[in-house]
Design an enzyme around this catalytic site. Structure first.
Site, short mmCIF file in Angstrom:
data_model
loop_
_atom_site.label_atom_id
_atom_site.label_comp_id
_atom_site.label_asym_id
_atom_site.label_seq_id
_atom_site.Cartn_x
_atom_site.Cartn_y
_atom_site.Cartn_z
N ASP A 1 0.74 -1.14 -0.07
CA ASP A 1 -0.12 -0.06 0.05
C ASP A 1 0.83 1.24 -0.16
OD1 ASP A 1 -2.55 -1.32 -0.10
OD2 ASP A 1 -2.96 -1.31 2.03
N TYR B 1 -10.10 0.44 2.49
CA TYR B 1 -9.65 0.65 4.08
C TYR B 1 -9.28 2.15 4.42
CZ TYR B 1 -9.59 -4.16 5.32
OH TYR B 1 -9.98 -5.56 5.68
#
Length: 438
Positions: free
Chosen positions: A115, A197
């Site tokens: 990420d 998220y």
């Protein structure tokens, strides 16, 4: 790719960069953080006021540091020092502290994500509402390489204080005196969105010198993933149709220690062995041994093992070497990649080695993950990498929105001060002395 990790739009607020300090002065009583005059002159962190955090907690401890925002790592804290009451000057702890990667592999083997280096973690910085930073200050961050250059300024960095409960409690044997103190932490945090998220990156600085690093995952489960089967997902909603795919969050942190201002820190590993009671022995015996870690290490946390980073130059008032103990958090180690097979890495400093996986900066065939950097070099300037994993098997309660699930670790002072830095003055004489607690 089944999951669109870039599906949520990131929008920033067009606000000018603040030129005020993030936090300054003291906190008094139980009230919110507020700007107060400094208690005593001290060397300033090496940054301008807009990028300086300086805060005196109620126990008398002052934390000082600088911040900047990296185009991949997000929030980076630098030049971190700790000054408890009774110490004449700040004690340098860290050159820098930052995330090293968030690696997210899915249980069905179809996808995995890095990420920080691959999916816009830093560009997903979120605006924070005042209620999300109670009693504190929200500062504006200019996001490098912002997806929307017209909205590159985000009110995204919170500094505040948060109650921690008891710092200590000690009662005399005759119950005529109770020594106790309630404690507060300096809290510094951001929220970054990656796909569905939202990651809360939290740094807690305690008045006893402890630093705790946490990442909390919240937001939503990806509805694109409601197709798992074969034991790789959990049913969400009515019946057995929508199965959310299980996955892992493997979070790495990168710490560059500089105890007492020097990067020539030593690493030590401690292991204890337990011997069962023999005939006539009232209890088991435990022996602890020290191993000096002089070369790069890929280490595993286990019962009765711990590491500390030892100052090469500084001692406390008792003549003991200052150090910080590394306390791993509870986690689930992911065995699917070589770089997540160990909990702790110590590598020799190289400027380009910034991310634990898919590191983009070194070039020239240099390995791209932290496990490959452990090559037997002498540790003259050690970098500490902590890996804490979480295996996320979804549940009904994860919707909607998803409660925060936390993972992290701490570094704890060991012999940084000669006594508890919060010791009441009437007990200060008891350093190495004993008397009944009457």
């Amino acid at each position: 790719m089944r999951v669109n990790r870039m599906s949520r739009a990131r929008k920033g607020a067009a606000v000018g960069l603040s030129v005020a300090a993030l936090a300054a002065g003291a906190t008094t009583g139980a009230g919110p953080a507020s700007a107060q005059p400094k208690a005593a002159p001290a060397p300033a962190a090496e940054c301008s006021a807009a990028y300086r955090i300086e805060h005196k907690l109620t126990g008398g401890t002052t934390w000082r540091m600088c911040w900047r925002y990296d185009s991949k790592a997000g929030l980076v804290l630098e030049d971190i020092s700790y000054q408890p009451k009774g110490e004449p000057k700040p004690i340098k702890v860290l050159n820098s502290a930052r995330l090293g990667q968030i690696h997210v592999p899915y249980d069905d083997g179809s996808v995995e994500y890095d990420d920080l280096t691959g999916f816009g973690f830093a560009q997903g910085l979120m605006n924070l509402a005042p209620g999300e930073c109670p009693g504190g200050t929200i500062k504006t961050v200019k996001v490098p390489e912002a997806w929307d250059p017209q909205n590159e300024n985000v009110k995204g960095l919170c500094t505040t204080t948060r109650a921690r409960g008891h710092a200590y409690r000690m009662q005399g044997d005759t119950a005529n005196k109770v020594y106790q103190a309630q404690s507060k932490d300096l809290l510094v945090y951001t929220v970054n969105q990656v796909g569905w998220y939202e990651y809360m990156t939290e740094w807690r600085f305690q008045d006893d010198g402890t630093v705790t690093m946490n990442v909390g995952a919240t937001g939503s489960l990806s509805f694109d993933d409601y197709d798992a089967g074969d034991g790789r997902g959990w049913p969400i909603g009515k019946g057995n149709r929508a199965k959310a795919t299980s996955h892992s969050h493997n979070v790495f942190w990168r710490l560059d220690f500089a105890l007492d201002g020097s990067t020539k820190n030593r690493i030590e590993q401690y292991d204890s062995t337990v011997t069962a009671p023999g005939a006539g022995d009232p209890a088991a015996k435990i022996k602890t041994t020290r191993t000096k870690v002089t070369k790069e290490l890929a280490g595993d946390a286990k019962a009765y093992r711990w590491w500390r980073v030892v100052s090469a130059t500084g001692k406390n008032k008792d003549g003991h070497r200052r150090s910080y103990e590394i306390v791993p958090g509870v986690g689930t180690k992911y065995p699917g990649r070589s770089y997540t097979k160990h909990d702790m890495y110590f590598t020799q400093y190289k400027k380009c080695e910034k991310f634990a996986t898919h590191n983009p900066g070194c070039g020239n065939g240099h390995p791209k993950s932290v496990d490959k950097w452990v090559g037997g070099q002498n540790l003259t300037h050690p970098i500490a990498w902590m890996n804490v994993g979480f295996h996320h098997i979804a549940r009904d309660e994860d919707q909607q929105p998803m409660p925060v699930h936390w993972q992290g670790f701490s570094i704890v002072p060991r012999d940084v001060t000669a006594m508890n830095p919060l010791t009441p003055s009437e007990l200060a004489w008891q350093n190495g002395h004993w008397r009944p607690r009457g």
